[in-house]
Scaffold this active site. Structure first.
Site, short mmCIF file in Angstrom:
data_model
loop_
_atom_site.label_atom_id
_atom_site.label_comp_id
_atom_site.label_asym_id
_atom_site.label_seq_id
_atom_site.Cartn_x
_atom_site.Cartn_y
_atom_site.Cartn_z
N ASN A 28 0.84 -1.19 0.00
CA ASN A 28 0.00 0.00 0.00
C ASN A 28 0.88 1.25 0.00
O ASN A 28 1.37 1.68 1.04
CB ASN A 28 -0.92 -0.01 1.24
CG ASN A 28 -1.98 1.08 1.17
OD1 ASN A 28 -2.00 1.88 0.24
ND2 ASN A 28 -2.86 1.09 2.16
N ASN A 66 -5.87 6.43 -1.28
CA ASN A 66 -6.75 5.90 -2.34
C ASN A 66 -7.39 4.56 -1.98
O ASN A 66 -7.87 3.84 -2.84
CB ASN A 66 -5.96 5.78 -3.66
CG ASN A 66 -4.80 4.77 -3.58
OD1 ASN A 66 -4.76 3.94 -2.66
ND2 ASN A 66 -3.88 4.82 -4.52
N ASP A 67 -7.39 4.22 -0.68
CA ASP A 67 -7.86 2.89 -0.29
C ASP A 67 -9.34 2.67 -0.57
O ASP A 67 -9.78 1.55 -0.84
CB ASP A 67 -7.56 2.61 1.18
CG ASP A 67 -6.06 2.45 1.43
OD1 ASP A 67 -5.29 2.45 0.44
OD2 ASP A 67 -5.65 2.34 2.60
N GLY A 70 -6.00 -2.40 0.00
CA GLY A 70 -5.38 -1.09 -0.15
C GLY A 70 -4.06 -1.07 -0.92
O GLY A 70 -3.47 -0.01 -1.13
N ASP A 114 -1.54 -0.96 -4.03
CA ASP A 114 -1.72 -0.14 -5.23
C ASP A 114 -0.45 -0.08 -6.07
O ASP A 114 0.58 -0.67 -5.72
CB ASP A 114 -2.19 1.27 -4.82
CG ASP A 114 -1.34 1.86 -3.70
OD1 ASP A 114 -0.11 1.64 -3.74
OD2 ASP A 114 -1.89 2.51 -2.79
N ASP A 163 -6.17 -13.42 -20.45
CA ASP A 163 -6.91 -14.23 -19.48
C ASP A 163 -7.94 -15.12 -20.19
O ASP A 163 -8.41 -14.79 -21.27
CB ASP A 163 -7.63 -13.25 -18.53
CG ASP A 163 -8.35 -13.96 -17.41
OD1 ASP A 163 -7.67 -14.62 -16.60
OD2 ASP A 163 -9.59 -13.85 -17.33
N GLU A 179 -3.73 -17.47 -21.47
CA GLU A 179 -3.92 -18.36 -20.32
C GLU A 179 -4.78 -19.54 -20.78
O GLU A 179 -5.98 -19.40 -20.98
CB GLU A 179 -4.63 -17.63 -19.17
CG GLU A 179 -4.81 -18.53 -17.95
CD GLU A 179 -6.08 -18.25 -17.15
OE1 GLU A 179 -6.15 -18.71 -16.01
OE2 GLU A 179 -7.01 -17.60 -17.66
#
Ligand SMILES: [Ca+2]
Ligand SMILES: [Ca+2]
Length: 494
Positions: free
Chosen positions: A7, A12-13, A33, A35, A208, A237
């Site tokens: 974090n 910005n949490d 949190g 980032d 993905d 993937e």
């Protein structure tokens, strides 16, 4: 996994104008949190570890309401439920933080792989809440989940309905399956991918849920990206069991009616066989013979060197737990991972022996990296030597020395591979070119072994000694003996 690594910006949490306002480090299903700033702050650590490229789980906005998958209230902290392609999630720092991270990584000579999700979006995506047209998504008379099966797509005897369910069935009720046969959807995704590559300076894409997308669309978007950015790396993937199925979803040497054009795949057959090599006792078809047999099928791939290989990821049990917290096996696994053909991928925390199984949920293998949060105790800060146990430090150094060696090794970076049939549990292979020969030798049996070098003359001719890449020690080949579970990566010397 940005939410779980560090974090770097507690401001910005959470945001009051986002649908999920939850933020609780004590709840495994909440956002914690972490980032992009947190990652940027630790680029030095990753560089010291020998990391050359970062692949993060998706950074695109997931402004999703909480879901109740598995009967538990969850956030989409993993990032796989996009709600606005053109916005990096504010809780990760937004577009500015992503620009900053990519620039800082590039300044260190590191590259960025972005996680692309073409197959689905979150049901709170703006273009799902107000759909432009009915066939924007794959519609069914009643909710239809994908079977998660790749076999119908490869199987010459497959029924059409089984193929359709694999590709057009939804991944979960809140991950809406996009209809990539709709030209507007296809254009949107292609334009977005080109924009993001250009805008942020992305060096590659990990795609993905590869085989769940429309195959014609996949070839089209790969072509469009490569035409614009010829140096780009793209791998899909493809979570499959066999080499045939794995090779089917990328460029291959098979004579089949539809050919995929992806450069490579996340190599699950090598993953499964690596785990078997480490866990099973040596046998005719067991243990390291599984790995040997899987690699012997590489003739199906156009270029197996482009496959991404791994011992774990965010969807799998932590490797240190899988091998029963056996440190010798851990070192053997890392020796194999970092010298076999293909592009090795580590998962954050492997290097400090983070552990756990996915029981009761994925969150167990996605714990916060210790030391990544402002109030973490210095004695538990794994980013620094003082916060690591002796074993963790040894694991870190083991990987770091292999990875740093690998960076400048032409034999591993661009050379060939030769493997010998395993004998009494002894597995020997070479990476080599004109300048360099690297040997990885592992005793997976239960007896001490003194190799008979005459057998390996094709590759060791002219060499008399070898330098252990991890310890730096030089030994005459004639002095080399391996206890059970011992493994070395050695550069051969005259
Ligand atoms: Ca934060
Ligand atoms: Ca699909």
């Amino acid at each position: 996994m940005p939410d779980r690594f560090s974090n770097g910006d507690p401001s910005n949490d959470h945001f009051d104008d986002m649908r999920d306002k939850g933020h609780d480090r004590d709840n495994p299903f909440d956002r914690h949190g972490g980032d992009l700033k947190g990652i940027q702050n630790h680029l030095g650590y990753l560089d010291e570890l020998g990391v050359t490229t970062l692949w993060m789980t998706p950074v695109v906005e997931n402004d999703m309401a909480r879901t109740t998958e598995g009967g538990v209230s969850r956030s989409t902290y993993h990032g796989y439920a996009f709600t606005n392609h053109y916005q990096i999630d504010k809780r990760l720092g937004g577009n500015t933080a992503y620009h900053d991270l990519v620039q800082a990584a590039h300044a260190k000579g590191m590259k960025i792989i972005q996680d692309a999700v073409y197959n689905h979006v979150g049901n709170d995506h703006w273009f799902i809440r107000d759909m432009p047209m009915k066939d924007w998504v794959n519609q069914w008379p009643a909710y239809t989940n994908t079977s998660y099966k790749d076999q119908p797509l490869v199987d010459p005897y497959a029924a059409a309905i089984d193929k359709k369910v694999s590709v057009d069935g939804w991944f979960t009720p809140f991950l809406v399956d996009l209809n990539q046969r709709n030209p507007y959807v296809s254009n949107f995704l292609i334009q977005y991918a080109i924009w993001a590559t250009e805008e942020f300076g992305v060096d590659g894409w990990r795609v993905d849920t590869y085989f769940y997308s429309d195959p014609v669309f996949l070839n089209k978007i790969n072509d469009a990206l490569l035409k614009e950015f010829p140096a780009l790396t793209v791998f899909g993937e493809a979570w499959v069991q066999t080499v045939t199925n794995s090779a089917y979803f990328c460029e291959n040497n098979m004579n089949i009616p539809f050919k995929h054009n992806c450069q490579g795949v996340t190599d699950f057959p090598v993953y499964f066989s690596l785990v078997d090599a480490l866990k099973q006792s040596y046998g005719w078809n067991e243990g390291v013979n599984r790995l040997y047999q899987v690699l012997a099928q590489d003739l199906l791939y156009k270029n197996p060197m482009r496959n991404c290989i791994f011992l774990t990821n965010h969807d799998l049990d932590r490797i240190y737990s899988v091998i029963g917290e056996d440190f010798d096996k851990f070192k053997m696994g890392m020796n194999l991972l970092l010298t076999l053909r293909g592009i090795p991928q580590l998962y954050y925390g492997d290097e400090v022996l983070m552990k756990n199984f996915k029981d009761p949920s994925d969150a167990e293998v996605r714990k916060d990296f210790p030391g990544g949060w402002p109030n973490d105790k210095p004695k538990d800060n794994r980013f620094i030597k003082e916060g690591r146990s002796d074993k963790q430090e040894e694991a870190f150094q083991h990987i770091s020395r292999l990875a740093q060696f690998r960076k400048n090794s032409t034999a591993i970076g661009s050379g060939k591979m030769m493997q010998y049939l395993p004998k009494d549990g002894l597995y020997v292979y070479f990476r080599y070119d004109q300048q360099q020969t690297v040997m990885t030798i592992s005793n997976t049996g239960d007896k001490k072994i003194k190799p008979d070098w005459s057998w390996y003359q094709e590759r060791i001719k002219g060499f008399t000694q070898a330098r252990n890449v991890v310890t730096g020690k030089v030994k005459a080949l004639s002095e080399i003996e391996l206890d059970p579970k011992e493994s070395y990566v050695m550069e051969l010397l005259k």
